[in-house]
Design an enzyme around this catalytic site. Structure first.
Site, PDB file in Angstrom:
ATOM      1  N   ASP A   1       0.862  -1.180   0.000  1.00 29.40           N
ATOM      2  CA  ASP A   1       0.000   0.000   0.000  1.00 29.40           C
ATOM      3  C   ASP A   1       0.895   1.226   0.000  1.00 29.40           C
ATOM      4  O   ASP A   1       2.131   1.100  -0.051  1.00 29.40           O
ATOM      5  CB  ASP A   1      -0.951  -0.012   1.219  1.00 29.40           C
ATOM      6  CG  ASP A   1      -2.272   0.689   0.902  1.00 29.40           C
ATOM      7  OD1 ASP A   1      -2.231   1.894   0.568  1.00 29.40           O
ATOM      8  OD2 ASP A   1      -3.326   0.045   0.973  1.00 29.40           O
TER       9      ASP A   1
ATOM     10  N   HIS B   1      -3.000   3.270  -4.551  1.00 34.60           N
ATOM     11  CA  HIS B   1      -2.357   2.795  -3.309  1.00 34.60           C
ATOM     12  C   HIS B   1      -0.915   2.340  -3.561  1.00 34.60           C
ATOM     13  O   HIS B   1      -0.453   1.383  -2.955  1.00 34.60           O
ATOM     14  CB  HIS B   1      -3.184   1.666  -2.674  1.00 34.60           C
ATOM     15  CG  HIS B   1      -4.445   2.166  -2.028  1.00 34.60           C
ATOM     16  ND1 HIS B   1      -4.471   2.696  -0.763  1.00 34.60           N
ATOM     17  CD2 HIS B   1      -5.719   2.235  -2.488  1.00 34.60           C
ATOM     18  CE1 HIS B   1      -5.714   3.063  -0.455  1.00 34.60           C
ATOM     19  NE2 HIS B   1      -6.487   2.804  -1.488  1.00 34.60           N
TER      20      HIS B   1
ATOM     21  N   GLU C   1      -9.847   2.941  -5.039  1.00 34.39           N
ATOM     22  CA  GLU C   1      -9.543   4.325  -4.664  1.00 34.39           C
ATOM     23  C   GLU C   1      -8.411   4.962  -5.459  1.00 34.39           C
ATOM     24  O   GLU C   1      -7.686   5.800  -4.922  1.00 34.39           O
ATOM     25  CB  GLU C   1      -9.213   4.395  -3.162  1.00 34.39           C
ATOM     26  CG  GLU C   1     -10.374   3.964  -2.292  1.00 34.39           C
ATOM     27  CD  GLU C   1     -10.071   4.059  -0.804  1.00 34.39           C
ATOM     28  OE1 GLU C   1     -10.899   4.644  -0.095  1.00 34.39           O
ATOM     29  OE2 GLU C   1      -9.041   3.538  -0.355  1.00 34.39           O
TER      30      GLU C   1
HETATM   31  C1  ACM Z   1     -10.942  -0.235   0.804  1.00 32.08           C
HETATM   32  O1  ACM Z   1     -11.434  -0.189   1.947  1.00 32.08           O
HETATM   33  N1  ACM Z   1     -10.272   0.784   0.296  1.00 32.08           N
HETATM   34  C2  ACM Z   1     -11.112  -1.391  -0.029  1.00 32.08           C
END
Ligand code: ACM
Length: 685
Positions: free
Chosen positions: A191, A268, A324
């Site tokens: 991440d 991410h 995201e």
């Molecule tokens: C997430 O909670 N961004 C999958």
């Protein structure tokens, strides 16, 4: 199933008298009888007809268990028999088992080693339940059980990037996951805040991004979110060598758990970009988290990483994240734009979708399946991809209706939310998800067509670790809510019971504490927001207010009368008693039909900084006799404390004596763009 079940079902009316056996998750069919099996001399013999590695694994596991069992080579000499039965039509699922405990011992049957392993888990949970509490006696209650899971995916997700959690911690949790018959460990390995997996081809990843100067994720973010070398003074972090990974994968496999790795791309990816800035749209590190999709090196990099991932993880499913991503970077990037032109992609959503499809083809060619967070549906999704649904049930319904397999992990499964009063609990992500709400989740979303229901593979509890820095805190968030996730995944809805589960969970917490797990103390649970626990009677109940600005369709509560239904909101703004206003003042007017005396007006607002929900900058209560001319009863301006991370509930009131027909509440938004106001009831007395 029928052969065994029919006589069992006939006995169901008599079951009420039998002893209540504590089992989590609760089995499909269970018949408890009076009496017990007490091993002679305290030790029983065990036999299994499994062969080879399966036999060795099961017998090793049994030898390390607290049950006093001694393996024997002859079935006739055994008290406990764990036997394969591939012919019984009721035992078709590899995880299904039958277990019968008689005064002479125990017999378990399954068509697969996994079913026998689960029969043994059940045996371990029953261990001692026929003996007086606390005696340490291993007597087993007499019982007949037929059991199989409702769903094939019963998962635990762990984020080891935001804060690092090592091998000992993970294996300790995996042991407990096996007790609850969970069978997937979704390992969030990469991440923004750290790359945690050794990749031999790219040592830079872990050399330069597995450590950071600040231990706490928030401090790291506040101080520029930079990485450092492992040798830097005070360096915090860590990573898993490929050897560690193989050990964990093998360890999990012995517990019947498949490890599903996640390499989160194309968003991410701040850590990956810190190691390889050339893969960012700007060519510079630390500017954003998105890989440049117009650069073909990105696909090469990701597939080189995945090549090693496939070698390490036998899992059929490989999770590629997909959540995201801030796609605006691709809209500004000449390389991404050129690619979109070349491929005829209409927008940046389609660009991400194009990338996901390429990865999906690549994985399919290698015999694996792509799994991603539900954003992968945006811009079109390859029919073979599996969706992990996290943003509410709508995405799950849409994906399953479109024929995609789906793993459910909506907010009730987000175990980083507080499980008790969030104003006093250790800081989590900021929401409120008590055990009751996690348990209340139906794996199959209401409203999903029955024909699409088989696409729901199961459920998973997620532990994100932005604010979870210690192992003790992580366990506190996991237990006992992961038990509820397990029962949601295993037990058919008709066999679920909140009252029974809650009773068992209270005992289970004692067990967890005794085993050295820092479970939340369920017995001391305070419960929901006191205001939400009983209805409030007042003059506005049943009258629908007029809204100057409509509430957001994203948080419509239960419609326009939400603010006057006599029910205050819980700690959880997603639960339907809260109305949300986005970038908007909240102004509502109540018509009481005639001029009448009032003595009290009140309204509450919530602040949750992490969700951009702020208290209002001013609340005004005004009244009118004719609906034209308003006089102000109270006006409370306040500085909004944007930096306060606590959950705050504040009630604004006027008290006095007046006669009015119309009452107006005007709450001014904080002024921060993108901000929300949330309110639950306007009370007039
Ligand atoms: C997430 O909670 N961004 C999958």
């Amino acid at each position: 199933m029928k052969r065994f079940l029919l006589p069992l079902l006939a006995l169901l009316p008599f079951l009420a008298a039998a002893q209540e056996l504590r089992l989590i998750p609760y089995p499909l069919y269970l018949q408890a009888d009076e009496g017990m099996y007490a091993p002679e001399g305290g030790v029983a013999t065990v036999y299994t007809d499994l062969r080879g590695d399966d036999r060795r694994q099961l017998l090793d596991y049994i030898a390390s268990s607290p049950l006093p069992l001694k393996a024997v080579k002859k079935q006739a000499k055994a008290h406990v028999r764990l036997l394969l039965d591939e012919l019984d039509p009721s035992l078709q699922q590899p995880e299904a088992y039958r277990l019968e405990i008689t005064p002479q011992g125990a017999d378990a049957y399954a068509c697969h080693p996994q079913g026998l392993f689960y029969a043994f888990q059940t045996l371990m949970q029953l261990d001692g339940q026929a003996a007086p509490a606390g005696t340490g006696d291993h007597s087993l209650p007499l019982v007949k059980i037929f059991d199989e899971p409702a769903h094939q995916w019963r998962g635990w997700h762990m984020d080891v990037s935001r804060h690092f959690f090592g091998k000992e911690f993970l294996t300790k949790q995996l042991r407990m996951m096996a007790r609850y018959k969970l069978n997937r460990f979704h390992w969030h390995l990469t991440d923004d805040s750290g790359w945690r997996l050794e990749i031999k081809r790219y040592p830079q990843l872990t050399d330069s991004t597995a450590y950071r100067p600040q231990a706490l994720w928030e401090e790291w973010g506040d101080q520029g979110a930079r990485f450092c070398s492992a040798k830097a003074p005070g360096a915090y972090g860590g990573y898993f060598t490929q050897r560690d990974v193989r050990e964990i994968v093998d360890y999990a496999q012995c517990l019947g758990i498949t490890v599903v790795p996640e390499i989160d791309v194309p968003g991410h990816s701040r850590a990956a970009l810190a190691a390889f800035p050339a893969l960012a749209c700007t060519g510079r590190a630390y500017e954003n988290s998105e890989l440049c999709l117009g650069n073909d090196e990105t696909f090469t990099f990701v597939t080189n990483v995945l090549t090693e991932v496939l070698d390490l993880f036998p899992s059929e499913y490989i999770h590629i994240g997909g959540d995201e991503a801030d796609r605006s970077h691709w809209a500004r990037c000449p390389k991404c734009q050129a690619l979109m032109q070349r491929e005829g992609l209409a927008d940046v959503k389609e660009l991400q979708s194009w990338f996901t499809r390429r990865l999906e083809d690549w994985l399919t060619q290698r015999g694996r399946k792509l799994l991603g967070w539900d954003e992968i549906m945006e811009g079109g999704l390859s029919p073979r991809a599996t969706v992990m649904s996290w943003r509410g049930e709508r995405s799950a319904v849409e994906a399953a209706t479109d024929g995609h397999d789906v793993v459910m992990t909506p907010w009730q499964c987000y175990l980083d939310n507080a499980q008790d009063d969030p104003t006093t609990e250790p800081r989590g992500v900021g929401g409120y998800v008590p055990l009751r709400l996690t348990y209340a989740l139906d794996a199959v979303p209401v409203g999903l067509d029955a024909a699409a229901a088989p696409h729901i593979l199961g459920v998973q509890g997620n532990l994100w670790t932005e604010r979870i820095a210690t192992e003790a805190h992580a366990e506190y968030m996991l237990y006992p809510r992961i038990c509820a996730v397990a029962e949601n995944g295993w037990t058919v809805p008709e066999r679920k019971s909140w009252e029974r589960f809650h009773r068992f969970a209270l005992d289970e917490v004692d067990y967890l504490h005794a085993q050295g797990y820092n479970a939340f103390n369920l017995a001391a649970e305070k419960g929901d927001r006191p205001e939400a626990q009983q209805p409030v009677r007042h003059l506005a109940v049943g009258r629908t207010p007029a809204y100057t600005h409509a509430p957001s369709p994203k948080y419509p509560g239960r419609g326009p009368a939400t603010l006057t239904d006599g029910e205050r909101g819980s700690y959880n703004y997603q639960e339907g008693q809260w109305l949300g206003f986005e970038n908007q003042d909240c102004e509502v007017t109540l018509d009481l039909d005639s001029v009448q005396p009032i003595a009290y007006v009140a309204a509450s607002f919530m602040q949750r900084a992490d969700q951009w929900i702020w208290l209002p900058s001013e609340v005004q209560i005004s009244v009118s006799d004719d609906g034209q001319d308003y006089r102000i009863l109270s006006r409370e301006p306040q500085e909004v404390d944007f930096d306060n991370p606590a959950i705050i509930f504040r009630t604004y009131t006027w008290e006095g004596a007046t006669r009015v027909r119309y009452v107006r509440l005007t709450a001014k938004a904080s002024g921060r763009p993108g901000g929300w106001l949330f309110t639950d009831e306007i009370i007039i007395k």
